[in-house]
Design an enzyme around this catalytic site. Structure first.
Site, PDB file in Angstrom:
ATOM      1  N   TYR A  66       7.400  -2.222  -6.633  1.00  0.00           N
ATOM      2  CA  TYR A  66       6.188  -3.058  -5.924  1.00  0.00           C
ATOM      3  C   TYR A  66       5.950  -2.313  -4.377  1.00  0.00           C
ATOM      4  O   TYR A  66       7.059  -1.707  -3.938  1.00  0.00           O
ATOM      5  CB  TYR A  66       6.598  -4.330  -5.452  1.00  0.00           C
ATOM      6  CG  TYR A  66       5.813  -4.871  -4.354  1.00  0.00           C
ATOM      7  CD1 TYR A  66       4.709  -5.540  -5.342  1.00  0.00           C
ATOM      8  CD2 TYR A  66       5.305  -4.533  -3.549  1.00  0.00           C
ATOM      9  CE1 TYR A  66       3.461  -6.068  -4.387  1.00  0.00           C
ATOM     10  CE2 TYR A  66       4.313  -5.603  -2.827  1.00  0.00           C
ATOM     11  CZ  TYR A  66       3.659  -6.238  -3.636  1.00  0.00           C
ATOM     12  OH  TYR A  66       2.287  -7.154  -2.479  1.00  0.00           O
TER      13      TYR A  66
ATOM     14  N   GLU B 194      -2.726  -3.356  -3.253  1.00  0.00           N
ATOM     15  CA  GLU B 194      -1.214  -3.248  -3.933  1.00  0.00           C
ATOM     16  C   GLU B 194      -1.478  -2.492  -5.704  1.00  0.00           C
ATOM     17  O   GLU B 194      -1.814  -2.722  -6.782  1.00  0.00           O
ATOM     18  CB  GLU B 194      -1.546  -4.956  -4.246  1.00  0.00           C
ATOM     19  CG  GLU B 194       0.330  -5.717  -5.426  1.00  0.00           C
ATOM     20  CD  GLU B 194      -0.325  -6.798  -4.699  1.00  0.00           C
ATOM     21  OE1 GLU B 194       0.191  -7.689  -4.219  1.00  0.00           O
ATOM     22  OE2 GLU B 194      -1.452  -7.544  -6.159  1.00  0.00           O
TER      23      GLU B 194
END
Length: 392
Positions: A108, A196
């Site tokens: 992530y 993101e």
């Protein structure tokens, strides 16, 4: 401003961030052609401004171009309902067809603005492929944070620290460091509020690739990016939010709320929503009319609230400065008469021409109850909610 995944991918490609081979299709036939060019086995992803697509059939792996066409046929023209949309869902007008990668690890990586620090912050975790909120709640120690300097930016050694925290293979360390630096440049140079990558994947041959991308752009900076402003997809917005955009009103529809809120100033609007909740009802919207709203804009703001069928009552909280109380009152009265509105209103007005504004409302004959301030408005609101029946 939200943009689609395929648009985010195009921005990443321009900045040298590695992404899978992918193209966007507006018809099932185009999806089939793209799958053939890419190589047969692909993933078909609905392009909507909402997360949780994979849980509701919006992301599907297929084994052939023909199957890609079938999936696209089922998605394009449909409405996708996820945990991030209302009950009506959002329309699917395009799908992205992308190559399937041999994935070894899912990581992530994101960049957001930290209001306390006043700078961008890079967040990274080895727990990719899941909601970062879940990781933050269950295992916060697995989230690595590094703040960028507003003047210097993100230094190479900081980017390398992040890459090492992600525990990528040694042979991928340099490429990952560059990817992080490039992603930071995407954030800064495009005035983003969020970038993101979830997941950032390590493939079986140790390539590090941004598999899924989400980019939010800062609305107030779009005047510096006319090319990016054109990426807006109004069809993904709630119809009331579309109207608010056209009138330069800051409006967000909130599902399930009963009390429509009209306020000047974002901070005061948030406080008003809190007071509404404390009074026993959910706010139906966030609405900031701005500091320099004229009567026409006030009228449209009121009509937007009235056209929300969830609204059973309206709370107006005005601390007038440049936006004068009498102008706001005239706008409310004009819009209420034009729409034949019968919804009860609670109004608190202070500041410039407050007495004149209160008098205009009192003389209007509308179902309006005045309050001296926000605390007083909360008490009146409680009473009115009891009159309407049990609160939320």
């Amino acid at each position: 401003m939200n943009i689609h995944e395929y648009q985010a991918k195009e921005i990443l490609d321009r900045f040298g961030v590695p992404t899978p081979k992918a193209e966007v299709a507006s018809t099932p036939e185009e999806a089939k052609e793209i799958a053939s060019r890419i190589g047969g086995k692909v993933v078909v992803k609905a392009q909507v401004h909402a997360g949780g697509r994979g849980k509701v059939g919006g992301v599907k792996l297929v084994d052939s171009p023909g199957e890609a066409q079938e999936v696209a046929e089922g998605l394009i023209g449909s409405r996708l309902v996820t945990n991030q949309t209302g009950a009506a869902g959002v329309p699917v007008e395009k799908v992205m067809v992308a190559e399937i990668l041999d994935i070894k690890e899912e990581l992530y990586l994101s960049i957001v603005i930290d209001g306390d620090l006043g700078s961008p912050v890079v967040m990274a975790s080895t727990e990719g492929g899941v909601e970062i909120e879940e990781v933050a709640e269950a295992t916060p120690e697995k989230i690595f944070r590094v703040a960028g300097d507003p003047l210097i930016g993100l230094t190479t050694y900081h980017a390398r620290d992040i890459a090492m925290a992600l525990d990528v293979p040694a042979k991928s360390l340099r490429a990952t460091t560059k990817l992080i630096s490039d992603l930071y440049n995407v954030f800064v140079e495009n005035d983003c509020s969020l970038v993101e990558i979830n997941p950032l994947v390590v493939t079986e041959d140790d390539q590090v690739i941004a598999l899924d991308a989400k980019i939010n752009l800062e609305d107030d900076a779009l005047f510096r990016h006319t090319d990016l402003a054109g990426l807006r997809d109004p069809n993904q917005q709630d119809p009331l939010e579309q109207r608010a955009d056209q009138s330069d009103l800051a409006y967000v529809k909130l599902e399930g709320g009963r009390v429509g809120c009209m306020v000047n100033g974002a901070g005061l609007a948030m406080a008003t929503m809190d007071i509404t909740k404390a009074a026993g009802a959910d706010p139906a919207n966030f609405l900031d009319i701005g500091g320099s709203a004229d009567q026409k804009r006030i009228e449209e703001a009121f009509k937007i609230i009235i056209d929300d069928h969830d609204v059973e009552m309206i709370l107006v909280n005005l601390f007038a400065g440049i936006a004068r109380s009498d102008v706001v009152a005239q706008g409310i009265v004009a819009a209420a008469r034009e729409t034949n509105a019968t919804v009860p209103m609670v109004v608190a007005m202070r500041g410039t021409n407050a007495e004149e504004g209160i008098q205009i409302l009192a003389d209007s004959g509308l179902n309006i109850t005045g309050a001296p301030d926000l605390a007083g408005a909360a008490e009146v609101l409680k009473e009115k909610l009891l009159e309407l029946g049990d609160s939320n």
